[in-house]
Design a protein around this motif. Structure first.
Motif, PDB file in Angstrom:
ATOM      1  N   HIS A 250      13.858  10.121  -5.187  1.00 56.98           N
ATOM      2  CA  HIS A 250      14.252   8.762  -4.797  1.00 56.98           C
ATOM      3  C   HIS A 250      13.049   7.823  -4.724  1.00 56.98           C
ATOM      4  N   THR A 251      11.919   8.251  -5.260  1.00 59.82           N
ATOM      5  CA  THR A 251      10.695   7.479  -5.126  1.00 59.82           C
ATOM      6  C   THR A 251      10.817   6.071  -5.691  1.00 59.82           C
TER       7      THR A 251
ATOM      8  N   GLY B  23      11.967  -0.774  -2.793  1.00 62.90           N
ATOM      9  CA  GLY B  23      12.253  -1.409  -1.511  1.00 62.90           C
ATOM     10  C   GLY B  23      10.992  -1.906  -0.828  1.00 62.90           C
ATOM     11  N   CYS B  24       9.929  -1.090  -0.870  1.00 58.38           N
ATOM     12  CA  CYS B  24       8.644  -1.503  -0.288  1.00 58.38           C
ATOM     13  C   CYS B  24       8.117  -2.753  -0.984  1.00 58.38           C
ATOM     14  N   TYR B  25       8.194  -2.757  -2.305  1.00 60.70           N
ATOM     15  CA  TYR B  25       7.684  -3.900  -3.060  1.00 60.70           C
ATOM     16  C   TYR B  25       8.520  -5.154  -2.808  1.00 60.70           C
TER      17      TYR B  25
ATOM     18  N   THR C 254       0.823  -1.207   0.000  1.00 59.51           N
ATOM     19  CA  THR C 254       0.000   0.000   0.000  1.00 59.51           C
ATOM     20  C   THR C 254       0.857   1.257   0.000  1.00 59.51           C
ATOM     21  N   VAL C 255       1.900   1.265   0.819  1.00 56.46           N
ATOM     22  CA  VAL C 255       2.798   2.423   0.841  1.00 56.46           C
ATOM     23  C   VAL C 255       3.387   2.641  -0.550  1.00 56.46           C
TER      24      VAL C 255
ATOM     25  N   ALA D 152       7.492  -5.080 -10.430  1.00 59.63           N
ATOM     26  CA  ALA D 152       8.742  -4.621 -11.051  1.00 59.63           C
ATOM     27  C   ALA D 152       8.451  -3.863 -12.339  1.00 59.63           C
ATOM     28  N   TRP D 153       7.483  -4.353 -13.115  1.00 53.75           N
ATOM     29  CA  TRP D 153       7.076  -3.679 -14.354  1.00 53.75           C
ATOM     30  C   TRP D 153       6.540  -2.287 -14.059  1.00 53.75           C
TER      31      TRP D 153
END
Length: 309
Positions: free
Chosen positions: A230-231, A237-239, A200-201, A271-272
């Protein structure tokens, strides 16, 4: 209210959606409050419920209940609608200053605050009626989420991490879905819950990039503004942690190979998203955000296949 005011579509709703096309004019503002013209939200609220129920069913060696899945779908539509209405009541003054949201029913004057409150309560009580058809543990667990749900619209005023608060609320179905099958909590749904928070983040950070310029002017805070350039790395990283926690949940539930194949497809889709999204292009951000509906189907298909096998 004049007919032309009632007919005014919301800026970020897809053109030609069924609300603008088929509903009577006087009902359209309320459908827009509930975001029926933008269904991605109830998919994102529903997926943790469906995933968890399917994972619990796979652990038990039985297919998930079609009736329970249908009830979770209806509950997600209603609770998402009630939550959006509540959010819009609190945010109506902020929304009036944001280009994407100033056409919403409350800031544009299509609906009064009093009517919006009654509509919110009607949706919430209908969702409650659905919840009461489940077992006692599921009812108790679901009620425990209400405090977080109430706090979310206020989070962007006091923290740079409102997306985390949204994750805490939107991911609660990972606990509810599991208990609907088993009648008790376990390690697997908590791992699924933690992974869903990070998912969700990630997707809501992408979504928030649409409003970052207006947000900076009016002082609304978000992870989109915090992460800035840096999004992509932060969302990546979240994923990555999402996939790791989901894999741990599958392991804890002793899910079959099909579940891991579904998770791999889900991870490939995330990733896509990161590869294709441009955080400087609102249309690209919205498209990447909406694509999470299909990511959800990939994981769910794997979990259902594991349950049948």
């Amino acid at each position: 209210m004049k007919t032309e005011t009632l007919d005014a579509r919301v800026a970020d709703a897809p053109a030609g959606n069924w609300v603008d096309t088929w509903l009577p004019a006087r009902l359209r503002p309320f459908a827009r409050l509930a975001r029926w013209d933008r269904p991605i939200g109830f998919w994102l609220l529903m997926w943790p419920c469906w995933w968890s129920a399917a994972l619990a069913s796979a652990a038990a060696g039985a297919p998930p209940s079609i009736v329970s899945l249908a009830l979770f779908f209806a509950g997600a539509v209603l609770m998402r609608g009630a939550g959006c209405t509540y959010n819009d009541i609190l945010d109506r003054k902020i929304d009036a200053h944001v280009e994407r949201t100033r056409s919403r029913p409350l800031p544009s004057g299509q609906v009064s605050v009093e009517a919006a409150m009654l509509f919110m309560l009607a949706q919430a009580f209908t969702a409650l009626a659905i919840l009461l058809t489940f077992n006692t543990t599921t009812i108790i667990v679901a009620f425990c989420s209400l405090g977080i749900v109430a706090l979310y619209p206020l989070a962007k005023r006091v923290t740079d991490y409102p997306q985390v608060v949204l994750g805490l609320a939107f991911s609660w179905g990972a606990l509810v879905g599991w208990t609907s099958v088993t009648g008790a909590l376990a390690v697997a749904p908590f791992l699924l819950y933690a992974g869903n928070i990070l998912w969700t983040v990630g997707y809501d950070t992408i979504y928030a990039h649409q409003d970052k310029r207006d947000d900076a002017i009016i002082g609304v805070r978000s992870t989109a503004r915090l992460f800035g350039e840096h999004t992509k790395r932060a969302v990546g990283g979240c994923y990555a942690l999402t996939i790791a926690l989901f894999a741990a949940a599958l392991y804890a539930a002793d899910a079959g190979l099909a579940a891991y194949i579904g998770l791999a497809a889900f991870g490939a889709h995330l990733a896509w998203q990161i590869a294709r999204v441009s955080t400087e292009d609102p249309a690209s951000c919205l498209a990447a955000f909406k694509s999470n509906r299909w990511a959800g189907w990939l994981l769910f298909a794997g979990l259902v296949a594991a349950a049948f096998i």
